[in-house]
Design an enzyme around this catalytic site. Structure first.
Site, PDB file in Angstrom:
ATOM      1  N   LYS A  54      53.642 115.536   2.110  1.00  0.00           N
ATOM      2  CA  LYS A  54      53.086 116.441   3.095  1.00  0.00           C
ATOM      3  C   LYS A  54      52.980 115.787   4.465  1.00  0.00           C
ATOM      4  O   LYS A  54      52.746 116.450   5.471  1.00  0.00           O
ATOM      5  CB  LYS A  54      51.659 116.840   2.664  1.00  0.00           C
ATOM      6  CG  LYS A  54      51.553 117.555   1.367  1.00  0.00           C
ATOM      7  CD  LYS A  54      50.051 117.701   1.000  1.00  0.00           C
ATOM      8  CE  LYS A  54      49.925 118.201  -0.407  1.00  0.00           C
ATOM      9  NZ  LYS A  54      48.528 118.079  -0.878  1.00  0.00           N
ATOM     10  N   GLY A  55      53.152 114.463   4.487  1.00  0.00           N
ATOM     11  CA  GLY A  55      52.817 113.695   5.686  1.00  0.00           C
ATOM     12  C   GLY A  55      53.589 114.056   6.940  1.00  0.00           C
ATOM     13  O   GLY A  55      53.121 113.843   8.049  1.00  0.00           O
ATOM     14  N   ASP A 111      57.046 110.720   7.839  1.00  0.00           N
ATOM     15  CA  ASP A 111      55.892 110.294   8.631  1.00  0.00           C
ATOM     16  C   ASP A 111      55.961 108.800   8.928  1.00  0.00           C
ATOM     17  O   ASP A 111      55.757 108.368  10.063  1.00  0.00           O
ATOM     18  CB  ASP A 111      54.576 110.664   7.928  1.00  0.00           C
ATOM     19  CG  ASP A 111      54.493 110.172   6.476  1.00  0.00           C
ATOM     20  OD1 ASP A 111      55.476 109.589   5.955  1.00  0.00           O
ATOM     21  OD2 ASP A 111      53.433 110.376   5.850  1.00  0.00           O
ATOM     22  N   LYS A 142      56.576 100.322   9.959  1.00  0.00           N
ATOM     23  CA  LYS A 142      55.811  99.078   9.876  1.00  0.00           C
ATOM     24  C   LYS A 142      56.756  97.971   9.452  1.00  0.00           C
ATOM     25  O   LYS A 142      56.890  97.685   8.259  1.00  0.00           O
ATOM     26  CB  LYS A 142      54.752  99.209   8.769  1.00  0.00           C
ATOM     27  CG  LYS A 142      53.441  99.792   9.179  1.00  0.00           C
ATOM     28  CD  LYS A 142      52.456  99.624   8.018  1.00  0.00           C
ATOM     29  CE  LYS A 142      51.668 100.865   7.786  1.00  0.00           C
ATOM     30  NZ  LYS A 142      50.838 100.817   6.566  1.00  0.00           N
ATOM     31  N   PHE A 163      46.693 100.316   7.941  1.00  0.00           N
ATOM     32  CA  PHE A 163      46.767 101.601   7.253  1.00  0.00           C
ATOM     33  C   PHE A 163      46.335 102.689   8.226  1.00  0.00           C
ATOM     34  O   PHE A 163      45.190 102.703   8.674  1.00  0.00           O
ATOM     35  CB  PHE A 163      45.896 101.621   5.995  1.00  0.00           C
ATOM     36  CG  PHE A 163      46.188 102.811   5.133  1.00  0.00           C
ATOM     37  CD1 PHE A 163      47.249 102.787   4.243  1.00  0.00           C
ATOM     38  CD2 PHE A 163      45.422 103.962   5.238  1.00  0.00           C
ATOM     39  CE1 PHE A 163      47.542 103.900   3.465  1.00  0.00           C
ATOM     40  CE2 PHE A 163      45.716 105.084   4.464  1.00  0.00           C
ATOM     41  CZ  PHE A 163      46.781 105.042   3.575  1.00  0.00           C
ATOM     42  N   VAL A 164      47.260 103.564   8.570  1.00  0.00           N
ATOM     43  CA  VAL A 164      46.992 104.553   9.622  1.00  0.00           C
ATOM     44  C   VAL A 164      46.761 105.953   9.050  1.00  0.00           C
ATOM     45  O   VAL A 164      47.219 106.273   7.947  1.00  0.00           O
ATOM     46  CB  VAL A 164      48.141 104.585  10.662  1.00  0.00           C
ATOM     47  CG1 VAL A 164      48.167 103.298  11.468  1.00  0.00           C
ATOM     48  CG2 VAL A 164      49.494 104.828   9.998  1.00  0.00           C
ATOM     49  N   ASP A 170      47.385 110.843   5.749  1.00  0.00           N
ATOM     50  CA  ASP A 170      46.079 111.064   5.126  1.00  0.00           C
ATOM     51  C   ASP A 170      45.446 109.791   4.576  1.00  0.00           C
ATOM     52  O   ASP A 170      46.122 108.771   4.383  1.00  0.00           O
ATOM     53  CB  ASP A 170      46.229 112.038   3.950  1.00  0.00           C
ATOM     54  CG  ASP A 170      46.941 111.394   2.763  1.00  0.00           C
ATOM     55  OD1 ASP A 170      48.054 110.873   2.961  1.00  0.00           O
ATOM     56  OD2 ASP A 170      46.379 111.387   1.652  1.00  0.00           O
ATOM     57  N   ARG A 176      44.461 114.583   7.803  1.00  0.00           N
ATOM     58  CA  ARG A 176      45.829 114.876   8.287  1.00  0.00           C
ATOM     59  C   ARG A 176      45.771 115.601   9.625  1.00  0.00           C
ATOM     60  O   ARG A 176      46.707 115.552  10.409  1.00  0.00           O
ATOM     61  CB  ARG A 176      46.569 115.774   7.281  1.00  0.00           C
ATOM     62  CG  ARG A 176      46.874 115.101   5.955  1.00  0.00           C
ATOM     63  CD  ARG A 176      47.826 115.984   5.154  1.00  0.00           C
ATOM     64  NE  ARG A 176      47.886 115.593   3.755  1.00  0.00           N
ATOM     65  CZ  ARG A 176      48.665 114.624   3.265  1.00  0.00           C
ATOM     66  NH1 ARG A 176      49.438 113.935   4.066  1.00  0.00           N
ATOM     67  NH2 ARG A 176      48.665 114.362   1.973  1.00  0.00           N
TER      68      ARG A 176
HETATM   69  P1  5GP Z   1      57.003 103.194   1.448  1.00  0.00           P
HETATM   70  O1  5GP Z   1      57.709 103.623   0.205  1.00  0.00           O
HETATM   71  O2  5GP Z   1      57.886 103.132   2.673  1.00  0.00           O
HETATM   72  O3  5GP Z   1      56.253 101.894   1.243  1.00  0.00           O
HETATM   73  O4  5GP Z   1      55.833 104.218   1.690  1.00  0.00           O
HETATM   74  C1  5GP Z   1      56.051 105.464   2.147  1.00  0.00           C
HETATM   75  C2  5GP Z   1      54.861 106.370   1.946  1.00  0.00           C
HETATM   76  O5  5GP Z   1      53.604 105.667   1.767  1.00  0.00           O
HETATM   77  C3  5GP Z   1      54.698 107.174   3.213  1.00  0.00           C
HETATM   78  O6  5GP Z   1      55.516 108.317   3.211  1.00  0.00           O
HETATM   79  C4  5GP Z   1      53.215 107.474   3.201  1.00  0.00           C
HETATM   80  O7  5GP Z   1      52.980 108.616   2.422  1.00  0.00           O
HETATM   81  C5  5GP Z   1      52.593 106.264   2.527  1.00  0.00           C
HETATM   82  N1  5GP Z   1      52.093 105.311   3.531  1.00  0.00           N
HETATM   83  C6  5GP Z   1      52.620 104.111   3.844  1.00  0.00           C
HETATM   84  N2  5GP Z   1      51.916 103.497   4.820  1.00  0.00           N
HETATM   85  C7  5GP Z   1      50.914 104.363   5.134  1.00  0.00           C
HETATM   86  C8  5GP Z   1      49.842 104.310   6.089  1.00  0.00           C
HETATM   87  O8  5GP Z   1      49.633 103.362   6.869  1.00  0.00           O
HETATM   88  N3  5GP Z   1      49.002 105.379   6.121  1.00  0.00           N
HETATM   89  C9  5GP Z   1      49.169 106.457   5.306  1.00  0.00           C
HETATM   90  N4  5GP Z   1      48.284 107.460   5.435  1.00  0.00           N
HETATM   91  N5  5GP Z   1      50.165 106.548   4.398  1.00  0.00           N
HETATM   92  C10 5GP Z   1      51.032 105.508   4.320  1.00  0.00           C
END
Ligand code: 5GP
Length: 188
Positions: A54-55, A111, A142, A163-164, A170, A176
């Site tokens: 949903k992000g 997102d 990141k 962590f944002v 969310d 959100r």
């Molecule tokens: P990845 O597989 O790239 O590690 O993580 C992707 C998913 O983790 C993102 O689509 C998001 O839903 C969640 N995520 C990663 N970092 C953050 C963050 O800093 N804040 C939030 N709210 N979600 C995050």
């Protein structure tokens, strides 16, 4: 009568602002203009913008209004298994696209790319459906957390390892709707 959204009470929020609503709006407009230029001349049935639920929904809603070309909007729902704060790379599709993307020019709207595992899985999955091209647009990246080599074609902002929340992102499904991007003060 048009009215502005209510202001959040900043003294009560547990978040420090990382990227302001104004900075987000300006960058999203630039990304939309860049996409418009890059996809100029495609036919109206060719471009599919896919939001990852949903992000990405708030980002996508703003972004598509800056793309001056006919596009089709679709959504895909995915969820990661395991601890929510540690990406396992094991991803499940919880809601699939409404139409095939064979022969289409696909723009995936995310997102955030954190470790990169989620988007790596998603791009591999979409690639098997024979789209003409696939581009990735992510609001945030990141790089310190990167575990996969992901090419982000359209990137909003590079952020530090925090962590944002907000603007679609969310914490436990909350916040959100925060109009800016913030981080929990004191948390990593
Ligand atoms: P990845 O597989 O790239 O590690 O993580 C992707 C998913 O983790 C993102 O689509 C998001 O839903 C969640 N995520 C990663 N970092 C953050 C963050 O800093 N804040 C939030 N709210 N979600 C995050």
């Amino acid at each position: 009568m048009a009215s502005s959204p209510p202001s959040w009470n900043r003294t009560q929020e547990p978040f420090a602002e990382l990227i302001s609503a104004e900075a987000i709006a300006a960058r999203v407009a630039e990304l939309g203009a860049q996409i418009t230029r890059d996809y100029e001349g495609r036919s109206s049935t060719d471009i599919v913008v896919i939001g990852v639920l949903k992000g990405s929904v708030i980002f996508l809603a703003d972004l598509v209004r800056h793309i001056a070309a006919p596009i089709f909007v679709d959504f895909i729902g995915i969820s990661s298994y395991g601890d929510a704060t540690v990406s396992s790379g094991v991803v499940q599709i919880t809601q699939d696209l409404s139409r095939p993307i064979e022969g289409k020019h696909v723009i995936v709207v995310e997102d955030i790319v954190d470790t990169g595992h989620t988007v790596h899985y998603l791009l591999e999955n979409l690639g098997t459906r024979r789209p003409a091209t696939v581009a990735l647009c992510s609001l945030l990246h990141k790089p310190e957390r990167s575990e996969r080599d992901i090419k982000i074609d359209y990137l909003g902002f590079t952020i530090p390892n925090k962590f944002v929340v907000g603007y679609g992102l969310d914490i436990s499904q909350q916040y959100r709707n925060l109009p800016f991007i913030g981080y929990v003060q004191g948390a990593g």
